[in-house]
Every structure is written in C-alpha cells, then in structure tokens.
Design a protein around this motif. Structure first.
Motif, PDB file in Angstrom:
ATOM      1  N   GLN A 167     -77.981  19.680  21.666  1.00 10.55           N
ATOM      2  CA  GLN A 167     -78.194  21.131  21.601  1.00 10.55           C
ATOM      3  C   GLN A 167     -78.645  21.656  22.955  1.00 10.55           C
ATOM      4  OE1 GLN A 167     -77.481  23.146  19.054  1.00 10.55           O
ATOM      5  NE2 GLN A 167     -78.096  24.922  20.266  1.00 10.55           N
ATOM      6  N   ARG A 168     -79.538  20.925  23.626  1.00 11.39           N
ATOM      7  CA  ARG A 168     -79.964  21.354  24.958  1.00 11.39           C
ATOM      8  C   ARG A 168     -78.789  21.318  25.940  1.00 11.39           C
ATOM      9  NH1 ARG A 168     -84.833  18.744  23.393  1.00 11.39           N
ATOM     10  NH2 ARG A 168     -84.067  16.719  24.118  1.00 11.39           N
ATOM     11  N   ALA A 169     -77.937  20.293  25.822  1.00 11.58           N
ATOM     12  CA  ALA A 169     -76.772  20.202  26.699  1.00 11.58           C
ATOM     13  C   ALA A 169     -75.798  21.347  26.435  1.00 11.58           C
ATOM     14  CB  ALA A 169     -76.079  18.855  26.509  1.00 11.58           C
ATOM     15  N   LEU A 170     -75.636  21.715  25.162  1.00 11.91           N
ATOM     16  CA  LEU A 170     -74.783  22.850  24.817  1.00 11.91           C
ATOM     17  C   LEU A 170     -75.335  24.130  25.436  1.00 11.91           C
ATOM     18  CD1 LEU A 170     -72.532  24.298  23.228  1.00 11.91           C
ATOM     19  CD2 LEU A 170     -74.093  24.354  21.260  1.00 11.91           C
ATOM     20  N   GLU A 171     -76.624  24.354  25.308  1.00 13.00           N
ATOM     21  CA  GLU A 171     -77.230  25.567  25.859  1.00 13.00           C
ATOM     22  C   GLU A 171     -77.051  25.630  27.371  1.00 13.00           C
ATOM     23  OE1 GLU A 171     -81.206  25.223  24.425  1.00 13.00           O
ATOM     24  OE2 GLU A 171     -80.661  25.709  22.346  1.00 13.00           O
ATOM     25  N   ALA A 172     -77.154  24.472  28.046  1.00 19.38           N
ATOM     26  CA  ALA A 172     -76.963  24.444  29.494  1.00 19.38           C
ATOM     27  C   ALA A 172     -75.529  24.793  29.864  1.00 19.38           C
ATOM     28  CB  ALA A 172     -77.337  23.065  30.041  1.00 19.38           C
ATOM     29  N   SER A 173     -74.572  24.290  29.102  1.00 17.03           N
ATOM     30  CA  SER A 173     -73.162  24.570  29.392  1.00 17.03           C
ATOM     31  C   SER A 173     -72.820  26.023  29.113  1.00 17.03           C
ATOM     32  CB  SER A 173     -72.259  23.645  28.565  1.00 17.03           C
ATOM     33  OG  SER A 173     -72.392  22.310  29.000  1.00 17.03           O
ATOM     34  N   VAL A 174     -73.368  26.589  28.046  1.00 15.13           N
ATOM     35  CA  VAL A 174     -73.131  27.997  27.744  1.00 15.13           C
ATOM     36  C   VAL A 174     -73.753  28.875  28.830  1.00 15.13           C
ATOM     37  CG1 VAL A 174     -73.650  29.867  26.126  1.00 15.13           C
ATOM     38  CG2 VAL A 174     -72.858  27.654  25.271  1.00 15.13           C
ATOM     39  N   ALA A 175     -74.919  28.482  29.322  1.00 13.26           N
ATOM     40  CA  ALA A 175     -75.543  29.237  30.409  1.00 13.26           C
ATOM     41  C   ALA A 175     -74.673  29.198  31.666  1.00 13.26           C
ATOM     42  CB  ALA A 175     -76.933  28.684  30.705  1.00 13.26           C
ATOM     43  N   GLU A 176     -74.054  28.042  31.958  1.00 16.51           N
ATOM     44  CA  GLU A 176     -73.168  27.942  33.115  1.00 16.51           C
ATOM     45  C   GLU A 176     -71.935  28.821  32.941  1.00 16.51           C
ATOM     46  OE1 GLU A 176     -72.172  26.752  36.889  1.00 16.51           O
ATOM     47  OE2 GLU A 176     -74.039  26.354  35.816  1.00 16.51           O
ATOM     48  N   LEU A 177     -71.377  28.857  31.728  1.00 11.83           N
ATOM     49  CA  LEU A 177     -70.270  29.765  31.439  1.00 11.83           C
ATOM     50  C   LEU A 177     -70.717  31.211  31.635  1.00 11.83           C
ATOM     51  CD1 LEU A 177     -67.397  30.348  30.278  1.00 11.83           C
ATOM     52  CD2 LEU A 177     -68.468  30.321  28.002  1.00 11.83           C
ATOM     53  N   GLY A 178     -71.930  31.527  31.202  1.00 13.48           N
ATOM     54  CA  GLY A 178     -72.443  32.878  31.384  1.00 13.48           C
ATOM     55  C   GLY A 178     -72.545  33.261  32.848  1.00 13.48           C
ATOM     56  N   ARG A 179     -72.981  32.321  33.687  1.00 16.64           N
ATOM     57  CA  ARG A 179     -73.038  32.615  35.121  1.00 16.64           C
ATOM     58  C   ARG A 179     -71.642  32.874  35.680  1.00 16.64           C
ATOM     59  NH1 ARG A 179     -77.482  29.058  34.735  1.00 16.64           N
ATOM     60  NH2 ARG A 179     -76.202  27.179  34.911  1.00 16.64           N
TER      61      ARG A 179
ATOM     62  N   LEU B 133     -69.076  34.137  34.019  1.00 11.33           N
ATOM     63  CA  LEU B 133     -68.596  35.419  33.499  1.00 11.33           C
ATOM     64  C   LEU B 133     -69.482  36.592  33.914  1.00 11.33           C
ATOM     65  CD1 LEU B 133     -67.669  34.302  29.860  1.00 11.33           C
ATOM     66  CD2 LEU B 133     -66.084  34.749  31.759  1.00 11.33           C
ATOM     67  N   GLY B 134     -70.698  36.309  34.422  1.00 14.59           N
ATOM     68  CA  GLY B 134     -71.609  37.381  34.799  1.00 14.59           C
ATOM     69  C   GLY B 134     -72.270  38.042  33.617  1.00 14.59           C
ATOM     70  N   ILE B 135     -72.595  37.253  32.585  1.00 13.86           N
ATOM     71  CA  ILE B 135     -73.234  37.791  31.384  1.00 13.86           C
ATOM     72  C   ILE B 135     -74.440  36.935  31.011  1.00 13.86           C
ATOM     73  CG2 ILE B 135     -71.065  38.704  30.471  1.00 13.86           C
ATOM     74  CD1 ILE B 135     -71.047  36.289  28.523  1.00 13.86           C
ATOM     75  N   GLU B 136     -75.281  37.474  30.132  1.00 17.82           N
ATOM     76  CA  GLU B 136     -76.351  36.696  29.502  1.00 17.82           C
ATOM     77  C   GLU B 136     -75.847  36.294  28.123  1.00 17.82           C
ATOM     78  OE1 GLU B 136     -79.244  35.695  30.635  1.00 17.82           O
ATOM     79  OE2 GLU B 136     -79.031  36.640  32.601  1.00 17.82           O
ATOM     80  N   PRO B 137     -75.332  35.072  27.972  1.00 16.88           N
ATOM     81  CA  PRO B 137     -74.655  34.726  26.713  1.00 16.88           C
ATOM     82  C   PRO B 137     -75.629  34.360  25.601  1.00 16.88           C
ATOM     83  CG  PRO B 137     -74.647  32.833  28.188  1.00 16.88           C
ATOM     84  CD  PRO B 137     -75.296  33.958  28.951  1.00 16.88           C
TER      85      PRO B 137
END
Length: 392
Positions: free
Chosen positions: A365-377, A379-383
């Motif tokens: 779950q922590r790894a998923l959150e880190a990857s989603v945060a990287e995708l957010g960076r 795309l320029g969003i707070e996912p």
C-alpha cells in the motif's frame, strides 16, 4: 534462469529499475519504437524511463511532441507508435509494405483503395503543405475535392498517407492532434538495405527489452519468424565482432538472448555499484526500494507488449491468466500484474482508480501511494486513490 530472475532482468534493461535515459526523446530512440495508442499514458511510460531527478512532467513531454523531437505514427503494425525523428524514415520504409498488406481488407471495405485512394493522398498531402492540420480540416479538404471520407475511412486515408511518408504527427491544436508534412518533420536520409535496417531494428529491440526470444521480436515487429531469426543472427554476429557478445539464457527450456554487457550492468546494479543505483555515489536514479515496488504501467507498455504471448512472466506463481477487468492499465508489483488502474478523467481530474485483484499488505500500500504520487507529479495534480473491487 527462472521467471523471477527474468522479470528482474527485464525490468532493469527496460529502464523501469535504475532508469538512465536522459530524456523522453532519447528513451524513444533507445527503444526504436514505443507503442502509443493511449496518448497521455504512453507519455507517462516514457517519463518512467528517465531518472527521478530529471524526470519530465506531462507538459515537457507534450512539448517534445509539439516540437517534433518525438513523433507519433503508424509503423511496424497497424497501430500507433512513438518514433524518434532520426528513425522515422528508415523504419517506415522497412515496414510500410507489411502494414499495407495487413490493412488491405480494411482499405477495400472503407473505400480507401484504387483511384480514390490516390486522389485522397494527393489532397491530404497538399493540405499539409500549408501547415499542421486536424482531422476535421483534412475531412473538409477531402469533401471539397469530392471525396467525403469521414470517421473510420478518414482514419485509413491518414494511415495510408503516414505509411507513404506523406504525413506524420504535428503539434497539438488545443486538445486535437494534427498531422504535418512528413518531410518537414523528418530529416532526410539515404535508403537502407532491408537486411541492414532489419538488423538495426532487432538490435534496438534486444538492447531495450532483453532477454528476448526470436518469437518476441517477430510478434513485436510484425515481421515473419524467418525474418526475426535472420535479423537476430545478424545482431549476434555483429555483437561478437564488436566485443559485446550476446548470451543465450535458458528460461523454461526456451532460449532467450541478452547482451553480456547488460548482464554485467544488472549485476552491478544489484550490488549497488552502477551509476543510478542506491549504493552508487552520485547516482540520479531512484533509490533501491526496500520491499515491494508498485508500477503503474500503461496497458501497452513495452514491458507488456514487447514480448510474445502468453507472457507467463507477468503472472504470479500459480496463476494461469491475466485478467481483463476495467480500468485498462496495468497495476504491477515487482513485475507481476496484480490488477488494473485508470488515470484521472475530465469528470474526476484528481482521482486515480485502482482495481487490485488481491488485498495489498501495508508495504504494498505504501508502494502504491508512492507510485500514485509520482504519477501526480507527472500530471501536475494532487492525486487521490480510489480503490474498487474487481468485477465478477
């Protein structure tokens, strides 16, 4: 080599671990061609191969496309790919005839054949000479010429024009894609002998996706198995002459090919001594993860589509299938597909939808959150993550 070792080595060679491509255009150059049906997710796939410290965001990759540093066209097979402009001409010359043959039935059924096709190509080429044109602008030019091609028939007109080296991707017009005149975006180059070009394509394939089989290259490139075997044999001969031999690895009784130098770099990365690895001083890559790594890969990522079915390396031990739930894209844990995901949409501009096929533990779950945060960076969003149950 077992499947777990194959996964780890492919993740490294692909650049999903210890990424080293200096930019998105150079990632495209290294891969030769990158499947790109899903326009923005495919750009995210390029960014994932660039080290975190210099990783581009979506606006940067879009600027590369607008400027023609990355091109998008139909090549190898009747599907979209990203190409580097230096490779577009020879790769289309190599593969256009095969793609035309694959499209033959569709050309005839849509009326994009015979004299009408010749006239249509002339119309769209003249239209593109005046600048970058949208589909609607091409449709208007064709209608004015008495050729009312729209919808799917228009798509085949434009694909024919791409394969004939008349059109290639242009700069975006807002949210609309455009085509531009091929010779305005692609530098000139002399024709290449077919065997030489095919061997170059095979070399790029091996260098960016190894270990690979001859069937993998045939499936990815659209060429025959005979062509694939001959091309890989040429690559082996050249590699031996250059002092960078190709190793043959046995994976479940099947021969897989990889450069010896890639095996050495993989071993160095595992030991933390390769530039970009966690233990290497001054590296710019992501730190080696302690625990699982979750990757949000686009559905047509080269880690998935770069190999022939059945792609057993994607499957968890004891699993015999890759499920087909919506959303489209591939949720991966240490190189194994464990679910699907979907990027934000216009109606949910900050939501990343995730459909795991099994429960994730705390580390995952922590790894998923880190990857989603990287995708957010990117795309320029707070996912925010929205987890859904898989469909029955």
């Amino acid at each position: 080599m077992d499947l777990a070792e194959l996964r780890a080595l492919r993740l490294h060679v692909q650049g999903l671990r210890h990424p080293s491509d200096p930019s998105a255009p150079e990632s495209v150059r290294r891969f030769g061609a990158v499947q790109a049906q899903e326009f923005v997710p495919a750009q995210w796939g390029l960014a994932q191969r660039v080290p975190h410290g210099v990783r581009p965001d979506a606006a940067s990759v879009a600027a590369d496309l607008d400027a023609g540093r990355i091109l998008r066209t139909h090549v190898l097979r009747p599907t979209w790919h990203f190409l580097h402009p230096d490779d577009a001409r020879w790769m289309l010359e190599l593969s256009a005839e095969r793609v035309h043959r694959a499209n033959g039935t569709y050309y005839r059924s849509t009326g994009v054949d015979g004299a009408d096709a010749v006239r249509a190509l002339d119309v769209v080429a003249r239209s593109a000479d005046g600048g970058h044109r949208t589909r609607a602008e091409f449709a208007t030019a064709l209608a004015d010429a008495g050729l009312p091609f729209t919808g799917v028939p228009l798509s085949y007109v434009l694909m024919r024009a791409e394969l004939e080296r008349l059109l290639i991707s242009g700069a975006n017009a807002g949210r609309q894609r455009t085509h531009a005149a091929f010779d305005q975006r692609v530098p000139p180059s002399a024709p290449r002998p077919r065997d030489d070009a095919l061997a170059d394509l095979a070399s790029r394939f091996l260098d960016a996706r190894g270990p690979v089989t001859d069937r993998d290259f045939a499936a990815w490139s659209g060429f025959t198995l005979t062509d694939a075997r001959r091309a890989l044999a040429d690559v082996v001969e050249r590699a031996d002459a250059a002092g960078d031999p190709i190793e043959t690895l046995d994976v479940d009784g099947v021969a897989h090919h990889v450069r010896a130098s890639q095996l050495d770099r993989f071993a160095s990365a595992a030991a933390g001594t390769e530039p970009g690895s966690a233990g290497a001083e001054g590296g710019t890559g992501a730190a080696a993860a302690e625990g699982p790594t979750i990757d949000l890969l686009q559905a047509y990522d080269e880690y998935i589509m770069g190999y022939a079915p059945p792609r057993a390396y994607l499957q968890a031990p004891g699993d015999s299938s890759v499920h087909a739930e919506f959303p489209l894209h591939a949720l991966m844990c240490d190189g194994v597909m464990i679910g699907r995901w979907a990027p934000p949409t216009a109606s949910a501009p900050s939501t990343v939808r995730v459909v795991p096929w099994r429960a994730l533990d705390a580390d995952e779950q922590r790894a998923l959150e880190a990857s989603v945060a990287e995708l957010g960076r990117f795309l320029g969003i707070e996912p925010r993550i929205e987890v859904e149950s898989p469909s029955s």
